[in-house]
Design an enzyme around this catalytic site. Structure first.
Site, PDB file in Angstrom:
ATOM      1  CG  ASP A 149      -1.970   0.991   1.271  1.00 36.58           C
ATOM      2  OD1 ASP A 149      -2.807   0.935   0.361  1.00 36.58           O
ATOM      3  OD2 ASP A 149      -1.996   1.847   2.186  1.00 36.58           O
ATOM      4  CD  GLU A 177      -2.147   2.526  -3.531  1.00 36.72           C
ATOM      5  OE1 GLU A 177      -3.177   3.169  -3.747  1.00 36.72           O
ATOM      6  OE2 GLU A 177      -1.607   2.514  -2.416  1.00 36.72           O
TER       7      GLU A 177
HETATM    8  C1  NOJ Z   1      -4.457   3.088  -0.544  1.00 35.11           C
HETATM    9  C2  NOJ Z   1      -5.612   2.151  -0.450  1.00 35.11           C
HETATM   10  O1  NOJ Z   1      -5.851   1.604  -1.720  1.00 35.11           O
HETATM   11  C3  NOJ Z   1      -6.791   2.930   0.068  1.00 35.11           C
HETATM   12  O2  NOJ Z   1      -7.965   2.169   0.054  1.00 35.11           O
HETATM   13  C4  NOJ Z   1      -6.490   3.406   1.462  1.00 35.11           C
HETATM   14  O3  NOJ Z   1      -7.520   4.247   1.925  1.00 35.11           O
HETATM   15  C5  NOJ Z   1      -5.175   4.184   1.501  1.00 35.11           C
HETATM   16  N1  NOJ Z   1      -4.134   3.547   0.771  1.00 35.11           N
HETATM   17  C6  NOJ Z   1      -4.710   4.338   2.920  1.00 35.11           C
HETATM   18  O4  NOJ Z   1      -4.244   3.104   3.389  1.00 35.11           O
END
Ligand code: NOJ
Length: 552
Positions: free
Chosen positions: A201, A243
Site C-alpha cells: 500500500d 501501489e
Molecule cells: C491506498 C488504499 O488503496 C486505500 O484504500 C487506502 O484508503 C489508503 N491507501 C490508505 O491506506
C-alpha cells in the site's frame, strides 16, 4: 529466461474477505466462506488472489487501518482459518497476495498508544512528531474534502503527529531502522503462512522522508531493494505488487534499473488514459501512455486494471481530459470523489452496455502486463451511490437470487447487498450467469482462458501497429517465435483498418475467439472491418504456433 516468473502470466482477482462470502451467518464475510468459493475462482480461471486487509482493525478505512499486523480480525476467522485458506488455494494452483499496509497504523494500534503515552516510550520514534504545528500541515492531503490536514494534535502526547491519510492513520516513521526491521518481520510472518507476496500500500509514502521540516517528500528508493532481497531469501518466488501512482519517468526507480526492486506495479497512467479512450473513442493518449510505460527489464511487470476498491483516480489527466471523462461516466457530482476521481463501478459507468464492457475487459486483458480483476466485475456488478465515499463500490458479492444475494443468511449484511433495479442481485448474480452460456461471466471465463493461452502478452515485446485511425488500437506481441495481435475499436461506429504486420511471422491471421481468418492482400496488408466497439484477438501465422515456439 526460464518461465519461473509466475506473475508474468497470471490472472489476479482482488477481493475483500468481509464482502465475499459469509459462512457463520453474522453478516460479515469470513475465511470459511471464502474457502467455499475457491472452486468458483478456480473455475473462473484466476491464478492469484489479491486479498485486501483482514487483520484486526477498527475498520475506519476498510481495514487499511491495521491494529495488529500478526493476526486475523476475529470477525473473519482465526489464523488457523487463514492457513487453511492459503492451503486450499495452493491445492487449486491459486496464489495469494495480501495487502501490506505499513505506511501507517491505526491510531488504536498498541505501538501508537504506547508512543503517545510517554515521550520516552519504546515506540515514540516509530511515529513522526512535531512540537508545533508544521508550516506545511495543510498540504498534501490524500482525501480532499474529507481529510483537512496531514498533521493533527494529540492531547496525550502533547505533540503533533503526521498522517498522510486520515487522522486515525498515524504514519510510521519508516526511516527508523527498527520500523524497517519490523516491516520485514511482518513480511516474513505471512510468507511463512503461505502467501506468495504482497500488494504494498502507498509505496511512495512508505519510502518518503517524513517530518515537520520536509516540505517536498524525497523517496528513499533503496528501501525497496531491501524489501525485495529479504523476500527473495525467505521465498524465492514471492513478489511485491506496488501501489505507486507516479509519473512514468519515475517507474524505473520502483522496478530498479536492473529489476532489483519491485516486481510489479499498478499501471495508473495506462488506467487513466484507457478511460479517456473509452470516453472519447480517441486511443492516441492511451497509446502514448503504453509507450511511456514500456518496461525494459524482463522481471518487471505491470498490473493492468480497470476499477479497484478505490475511486478511479483521474488526477494525471489534463483538466480538459478529466472533465471529458467526468461528463461521459460521472456527470452527477455524487458520482465523483476527492475532486479527481469517479467512485462508480465499471458496469454502471458504461450503462451496462455489453459491447463496451467486453471492449473494456478485452483491452485490459491484452495490455502489456498482467490483468487484475475486481470481484463482481465478472458478472457486471453495480454500485450503491448512497453509501459514503468509496464504500459504494464495495458491496457484497452477488451469488444467487437467494435473500442477500446468497452472500449471508443474516438479514443485516456488513454493507447492504444491491437489490432491485438493473444491478440488483435479483438480476445480476453468479448462479444465473453460470447457467447462461452467453452471460458476461461465461464470456469472462473464456477470455481468461484465452489470455492464459497467449503468454506472448504477459512475456513478450509489444509494438503498436499503425492503423491511421485514432479510434483503433492494434498491439502486436512477439515472444519465442510466436506472435499475437490484438485490435480494439473504441468508436461507436464501425471502422475499417489496413494493417501491415511487418516481415516476421506474417501471413494469415487466425481469430482466437471466433471462426475468422484474414489473409494479406497482394501488398501484404490485412483489411479488417471492426463493428462498433469491436475487438479481435489473432494469432499471427496460424494455429501450429506451438510447433514453432522456441525455447528462448
Ligand atoms: C491506498 C488504499 O488503496 C486505500 O484504500 C487506502 O484508503 C489508503 N491507501 C490508505 O491506506
Amino acid at each position: 529466461m526460464i518461465n519461473d516468473l509466475w506473475y508474468k502470466n497470471a490472472i489476479i482477482y482482488c477481493l475483500s474477505v468481509s464482502t465475499y462470502m459469509d459462512a457463520d451467518g453474522d453478516g460479515i464475510g469470513d475465511f470459511r466462506g471464502l474457502m467455499n468459493r475457491l472452486d468458483y475462482l478456480q473455475g473462473l480461471g484466476v491464478t492469484a488472489i489479491w486479498l485486501m486487509p483482514f487483520q484486526p482493525s477498527p475498520l475506519r478505512d476498510d481495514g487499511y487501518d491495521v491494529a495488529d499486523y500478526y493476526g486475523v480480525d476475529p470477525r473473519y476467522g482465526t489464523l488457523g482459518d487463514f492457513v487453511e485458506f492459503t492451503h486450499g488455494c495452493k491445492q487449486r494452483g491459486i496464489r495469494v497476495l495480501i495487502d501490506l499496509v505499513v505506511n501507517h497504523t491505526s491510531d488504536k494500534h498498541p505501538w501508537f498508544q504506547d508512543a503517545r503515552s510517554d515521550p520516552k516510550s519504546q515506540h515514540r520514534d516509530w511515529y513522526v512528531w512535531a512540537k508545533k504545528k508544521p508550516k506545511h500541515a495543510d498540504d498534501g492531503v490524500v482525501f480532499p474534502g474529507v481529510q483537512k490536514s496531514t498533521w493533527s494534535y494529540d492531547k496525550l502526547a502533547k505533540a503533533w503527529y503526521f498522517h498522510r491519510f486520515y487522522d486515525f492513520q498515524p504514519d510510521l516513521n519508516t526511516s527508523n531502522p527498527r520500523v524497517q526491521a519490523e516491516i520485514l518481520k511482518i513480511m516474513g510472518f505471512w510468507i511463512q503462512l503461505g502467501v506468495s507476496g504482497f500488494r504494498m500500500d502507498a509505496v511512495p509514502f512508505v519510502i518518503a522522508k517524513k517530518g515537520a521540516h520536509v516540505s517536498r517528500p524525497t523517496e528513499q528508493y533503496d528501501m525497496l531493494r531491501t524489501f525485495r532481497e529479504f523476500l527473495s531469501w525467505r521465498k524465492g518466488d514471492a513478489i511485491v505488487l506496488a501501489e505507486a501512482n507516479v509519473q512514468p519517468k519515475t517507474d524505473l526507480e520502483y522496478f530498479g534499473a536492473s529489476g532489483e526492486r519491485m516486481q510489479m506495479m499498478f499501471n495508473f497512467a495506462v488506467n487513466q488514459h484507457l478511460f479517456y479512450a473509452l470516453a472519447t473513442g480517441d486511443s492516441r493518449p492511451l497509446t502514448k501512455a503504453i509507450k511511456a510505460t514500456k518496461t525494459t527489464e524482463a522481471t518487471a511487470q505491470w498490473g493492468q486494471f480497470l476499477r479497484n476498491h478505490d475511486e478511479l483516480d483521474l488526477g494525471r489527466l489534463t483538466t480538459r481530459q478529466r472533465q471529458t471523462v467526468f461528463a461521459a461516466f460521472a456527470p452527477d457530482p455524487n458520482m465523483q470523489l476527492y475532486g479527481r476521481g469517479i467512485r462508480r463501478r465499471l458496469a454502471p459507468m458504461l450503462q451496462g452496455d455489453r459491447r463496451r464492457l467486453e471492449l473494456s475487459y478485452s483491452i485490459m486483458m491484452s495490455l502489456p502486463g498482467t490483468p487484475v480483476l475486481r470481484y463482481g466485475d465478472e458478472i457486471g456488478m453495480g454500485d450503491s451511490l448512497h453509501l459514503p465515499e468509496r464504500n459504494c463500490a464495495r458491496t457484497p458479492m452477488q451469488w444467487s437470487t437467494e435473500p442477500q444475494g446468497g452472500f449471508t443468511k443474516n438479514k443485516k449484511p456488513t454493507l447492504p447487498v444491491i437489490s432491485g433495479g438493473a444491478y440488483g442481485f435479483e438480476h445480476v448474480n453468479v448462479a444465473q450467469q453460470r447457467r447462461d452460456p452467453n452471460s458476461l461471466m461465461n464470456w469472462m471465463e473464456r477470455m481468461i482462458r484465452t489470455r492464459k493461452e497467449a503468454p506472448e502478452i504477459g512475456w513478450g515485446q509489444f509494438s503498436i501497429l499503425q492503423t491511421r485511425t485514432p479510434e483503433v488500437l492494434a498491439i502486436r506481441y512477439d515472444w519465442r517465435n510466436n506472435s499475437v495481435l490484438v485490435v480494439h475499436n473504441f468508436s461507436a461506429t464501425p471502422r475499417e483498418v489496413r494493417l501491415e504486420l511487418g516481415a516476421e511471422n506474417s501471413g494469415c491471421l487466425v481469430n482466437l475467439l471466433s471462426r475468422e481468418n484474414s489473409d494479406p492482400d497482394a501488398s501484404g496488408q490485412h483489411c479488417l472491418i471492426l463493428e462498433p466497439y469491436g475487438y479481435r484477438w489473432f494469432r499471427i501465422g496460424g494455429l501450429d504456433y506451438i510447433l514453432k515456439r522456441s525455447v528462448t
